[in-house]
Design a protein around this motif. Structure first.
Motif, PDB file in Angstrom:
ATOM      1  N   MET A 102      53.902 -50.453  49.415  1.00  0.00           N
ATOM      2  CA  MET A 102      53.858 -51.676  50.199  1.00  0.00           C
ATOM      3  C   MET A 102      54.519 -51.530  51.572  1.00  0.00           C
ATOM      4  N   GLY A 103      55.410 -50.537  51.716  1.00  0.00           N
ATOM      5  CA  GLY A 103      56.067 -50.331  52.999  1.00  0.00           C
ATOM      6  C   GLY A 103      55.350 -49.361  53.913  1.00  0.00           C
ATOM      7  N   VAL A 104      54.181 -48.884  53.480  1.00  0.00           N
ATOM      8  CA  VAL A 104      53.390 -47.910  54.254  1.00  0.00           C
ATOM      9  C   VAL A 104      52.119 -48.596  54.729  1.00  0.00           C
ATOM     10  N   SER A 105      51.626 -48.241  55.901  1.00  0.00           N
ATOM     11  CA  SER A 105      50.412 -48.869  56.446  1.00  0.00           C
ATOM     12  C   SER A 105      49.212 -48.679  55.525  1.00  0.00           C
ATOM     13  N   ALA A 106      48.175 -49.476  55.756  1.00  0.00           N
ATOM     14  CA  ALA A 106      46.943 -49.348  54.976  1.00  0.00           C
ATOM     15  C   ALA A 106      46.378 -47.936  55.094  1.00  0.00           C
ATOM     16  N   GLY A 107      46.310 -47.443  56.324  1.00  0.00           N
ATOM     17  CA  GLY A 107      45.803 -46.090  56.540  1.00  0.00           C
ATOM     18  C   GLY A 107      46.680 -45.041  55.878  1.00  0.00           C
ATOM     19  N   GLY A 108      47.993 -45.280  55.905  1.00  0.00           N
ATOM     20  CA  GLY A 108      48.925 -44.360  55.274  1.00  0.00           C
ATOM     21  C   GLY A 108      48.751 -44.306  53.767  1.00  0.00           C
ATOM     22  N   ASN A 109      48.458 -45.457  53.159  1.00  0.00           N
ATOM     23  CA  ASN A 109      48.222 -45.494  51.721  1.00  0.00           C
ATOM     24  C   ASN A 109      47.026 -44.635  51.330  1.00  0.00           C
ATOM     25  N   VAL A 110      45.956 -44.746  52.089  1.00  0.00           N
ATOM     26  CA  VAL A 110      44.763 -43.946  51.796  1.00  0.00           C
ATOM     27  C   VAL A 110      45.021 -42.477  52.140  1.00  0.00           C
ATOM     28  N   GLY A 111      45.698 -42.258  53.269  1.00  0.00           N
ATOM     29  CA  GLY A 111      45.956 -40.894  53.723  1.00  0.00           C
ATOM     30  C   GLY A 111      46.863 -40.112  52.800  1.00  0.00           C
ATOM     31  N   ASP A 131      37.308 -44.978  57.673  1.00  0.00           N
ATOM     32  CA  ASP A 131      35.975 -45.074  57.069  1.00  0.00           C
ATOM     33  C   ASP A 131      36.038 -45.760  55.709  1.00  0.00           C
ATOM     34  N   TRP A 132      37.068 -45.417  54.924  1.00  0.00           N
ATOM     35  CA  TRP A 132      37.178 -45.996  53.587  1.00  0.00           C
ATOM     36  C   TRP A 132      37.591 -47.461  53.624  1.00  0.00           C
ATOM     37  N   LEU A 133      38.404 -47.842  54.591  1.00  0.00           N
ATOM     38  CA  LEU A 133      38.723 -49.259  54.736  1.00  0.00           C
ATOM     39  C   LEU A 133      37.440 -50.056  54.964  1.00  0.00           C
ATOM     40  N   ILE A 160      41.685 -49.679  45.719  1.00  0.00           N
ATOM     41  CA  ILE A 160      40.457 -48.969  45.332  1.00  0.00           C
ATOM     42  C   ILE A 160      40.148 -47.856  46.335  1.00  0.00           C
ATOM     43  N   ALA A 161      40.296 -48.135  47.627  1.00  0.00           N
ATOM     44  CA  ALA A 161      40.071 -47.103  48.650  1.00  0.00           C
ATOM     45  C   ALA A 161      41.035 -45.934  48.463  1.00  0.00           C
TER      46      ALA A 161
END
Length: 256
Positions: A102-111, A131-133, A160-161
């Protein structure tokens, strides 16, 4: 055809309480299995035993690995099972917060998931995350936003991403639409159905919602008090339930 996953006699007890007892089935590539039952029926215990989150008291969970063929994941070393969970397996939690940082960006979570399997080029990781977002219907402009700023439905799509970005072959889902508004559930189910079809995913979905399995699952197992009381093709089980407990589940939905 070799099953992707073979479950043999999985049993788990908590003191005198039976979590699940002698459960066995095969799951084939591209197939979706639904597991339904009321709270306390044992469906989540079974899912967590299969996914390696719990150690069963007895039984085997055999997965057809890419490198070594069928392997019993119960007796795998912890590093092997951890790598499997980053590559060929994915787990979608009911509460997205349990599956996100939760403390990491959306992109960071996927990355993060990409980096766990060896990706190192920042630009490529960011592009794939973006792309996945978009693929899960989250505005790519929000790639740097934290999940705490997202709605519940958006958090679930982000989870899910994060899970699917590495192209797993098997996804475990624990009440993936639980706790969401009905309109949000419908949109999420459409998204999941499209991803399962487009990626050729195998999946095991635990839910108490018969509408979810009707839409997503090829086959269905009904659990009561830790035991599988009925199993078969989803439409067959729901349209012509044989066991009294299954009949009760189906009729209770029809009465709502």
């Amino acid at each position: 055809m070799t099953p992707l996953l073979s479950v043999h006699g999985i049993t788990k007890s908590y003191g005198g309480h039976v979590g699940c007892a002698d459960v066995a089935f095969d799951l084939y590539p591209g197939e979706v299995m639904g597991i339904v039952g009321e709270s306390g029926s044992g469906k989540s215990t079974l899912l967590n035993c299969m996914a390696g989150h719990l150690t069963p008291d007895a039984g085997r969970v055999v997965f057809d690995t890419r490198m070594d063929g069928p392997r019993d994941t119960v007796t795998m070393s912890e590093p092997e099972r951890r790598m499997l969970s980053r590559t060929d397996w994915a787990f979608v939690h009911q509460h997205a917060r349990d599956g996100l940082r939760m403390g990491v960006s959306a992109g960071g979570n996927v990355g993060e998931r990409l980096m766990a399997v060896g990706a190192r080029h920042y630009g490529e990781i960011r592009n794939k995350a973006t792309d996945w977002l978009e693929r899960v219907e989250v505005d790519p402009a929000r790639v740097d936003d934290r999940p705490t700023t997202f709605s519940g439905g958006m958090q679930q799509r982000l989870q899910i991403a994060r899970n699917l970005v590495t192209g797993p072959r098997l996804v475990f889902m624990d009440e993936p639409t639980g706790g969401l508004d009905v309109s949000v559930q419908a949109r999420l189910l459409d998204l999941l159905r499209g991803l399962v079809r487009d990626m050729g995913l195998s999946a095991i979905i635990v839910t108490h919602d018969l509408a979810v399995v009707r839409l997503l699952a090829d086959r269905l197992m009904v659990m009561k008090s830790g035991h599988v009381v009925e199993a078969g093709l989803t439409d067959q089980v729901l349209d012509d339930p044989q066991h009294a407990y299954t009949q009760l589940l189906v009729s209770s939905v029809l009465q709502v």
